[in-house]
Design a protein around this motif. Sequence first.
Motif, short mmCIF file in Angstrom:
data_model
loop_
_atom_site.label_atom_id
_atom_site.label_comp_id
_atom_site.label_asym_id
_atom_site.label_seq_id
_atom_site.Cartn_x
_atom_site.Cartn_y
_atom_site.Cartn_z
N GLY A 121 0.83 -1.20 0.00
CA GLY A 121 0.00 0.00 0.00
C GLY A 121 0.86 1.24 0.00
N PRO A 122 0.24 2.35 -0.32
CA PRO A 122 0.99 3.59 -0.47
C PRO A 122 1.53 4.10 0.87
N ILE A 123 2.65 4.82 0.77
CA ILE A 123 3.23 5.43 1.98
C ILE A 123 3.09 6.93 1.86
N ASP A 124 2.55 7.52 2.88
CA ASP A 124 2.35 8.97 2.88
C ASP A 124 3.69 9.68 2.92
N PRO A 125 3.97 10.54 1.93
CA PRO A 125 5.29 11.21 1.92
C PRO A 125 5.44 12.30 2.98
N LYS A 126 4.31 12.81 3.51
CA LYS A 126 4.44 13.98 4.40
C LYS A 126 5.20 13.69 5.70
N MET A 185 7.31 23.77 14.10
CA MET A 185 6.48 23.28 13.00
C MET A 185 6.41 24.30 11.87
N HIS A 186 6.44 25.57 12.22
CA HIS A 186 6.41 26.61 11.19
C HIS A 186 7.61 26.45 10.26
N ASP A 224 7.27 23.02 8.34
CA ASP A 224 6.20 23.11 7.35
C ASP A 224 6.67 23.79 6.07
N VAL A 236 8.69 21.41 4.19
CA VAL A 236 7.87 20.33 3.62
C VAL A 236 7.10 20.84 2.39
N ALA A 237 6.56 22.05 2.51
CA ALA A 237 5.70 22.59 1.46
C ALA A 237 6.43 22.74 0.13
N LEU A 263 6.60 18.70 -1.12
CA LEU A 263 5.57 17.68 -0.90
C LEU A 263 4.70 17.46 -2.14
N PHE A 264 4.25 18.54 -2.76
CA PHE A 264 3.29 18.38 -3.85
C PHE A 264 3.90 17.73 -5.09
N LEU A 319 2.97 14.16 -4.95
CA LEU A 319 1.55 13.79 -5.03
C LEU A 319 1.08 14.01 -6.46
N LYS A 320 -0.10 13.45 -6.72
CA LYS A 320 -0.63 13.58 -8.07
C LYS A 320 -1.46 14.86 -8.17
#
Lengths: 116, 247
Positions: free
Chosen positions: A50-55, A100-101, A104, A107-108, A111-112, A115-116
Amino acid sequence: MAFTEEEEVTLTEEVEDEEPTEEPEEEGGDVEEEEGGNAEEEEEEEEEEGPIDPKPILFEECGESPKCAPLKSVYETCNDRVNSRSNTEETCTQELFDFMHCADKCVAKTLFSRLK
Amino acid sequence: MLRVEADDQLHPPHYPWSHDGILSSLDHASIRRGYQVYKEVCSACHSLDQIAFRNLVGVSHTEEEAKALAESVNIEDGPNEDGEMFLRPGKLSDYFPPPYKNDEEARAANNGALPPDLSLMNKARHGGEDYMFSLLTGYCDPPAGITVREGLSYNPYFTGGAIGMPQQLFDDMLEYEDGTPATVSQLAKDVSVFLKWCTEPYYDDKKRMFMKAFLIISFLTGISWYYKRHKWSVLKTRKLAYKPPVK
């Protein structure tokens, strides 16, 4: 300066995708380490599992980046300090937000593209 | 109580959405997947009362598909000749049926918390789709010193941190019909794009109108500039010369 550092993070991630077990990753490596076979087998295995969440993986890596690591340690220190006291009004919310700021933002950036 | 107050919530980062560009349309494959996420996950608690099945036609579904979707739900209609309300299969013109009859029922079913209508959620929260994506993927353990009341969850992006909605999205919780891997981030991204479209169904038209208006207006501006210069050229290029009378 900061930018190149985050680029490095990206590169290591991509390399890890193709030929795993080079560096032990805490989350992303889990599945791959169990197999220990060659790259092709593992890729097939990954699809089955199954897929693994990249985040979370990216978040973990960004937390280790030179920019955010100090904030992470500040947060962890705060957590330990507050947890060690029985009677305190202090909370670690601001420390968590600061860390986290930073993570984040990092990550931003990438991340995309995963994703598709 | 005396304490140093932290910010109320964590501001979401800006994600590079594919519809961000000045002429970029929404990702319609993503809208279609997002509808699936809304239908299979969110719609259990959240209404979407500004969107009708007909709105999906030509956006994410074909007319036949949208009709089939509408027919799969029962809509209360009436009254009939006996003065009674009755249930019938939905039509394209029907709006999405709400999960609860009224706010009180919704509160009673959700531990006192009212799941807000999602129709205009993209504009109703600072950060729009960035906020929604961050909120849906941002559940984490509360920092030390913060205790979250039972029945609430900790989410740093939510004002105050304690949110009534527990984490809803999980890896592989549904199967996309186009085979996209259904990771939490993917689910959150798609449903954020879907809700962006719900809030601004005219989003793509807006961009197209901008392009048309920009081209036409700049063309006309060019013409009127040239025309003005042309008409004034006689006046602007005349020379006034003083010639003193010869004695």
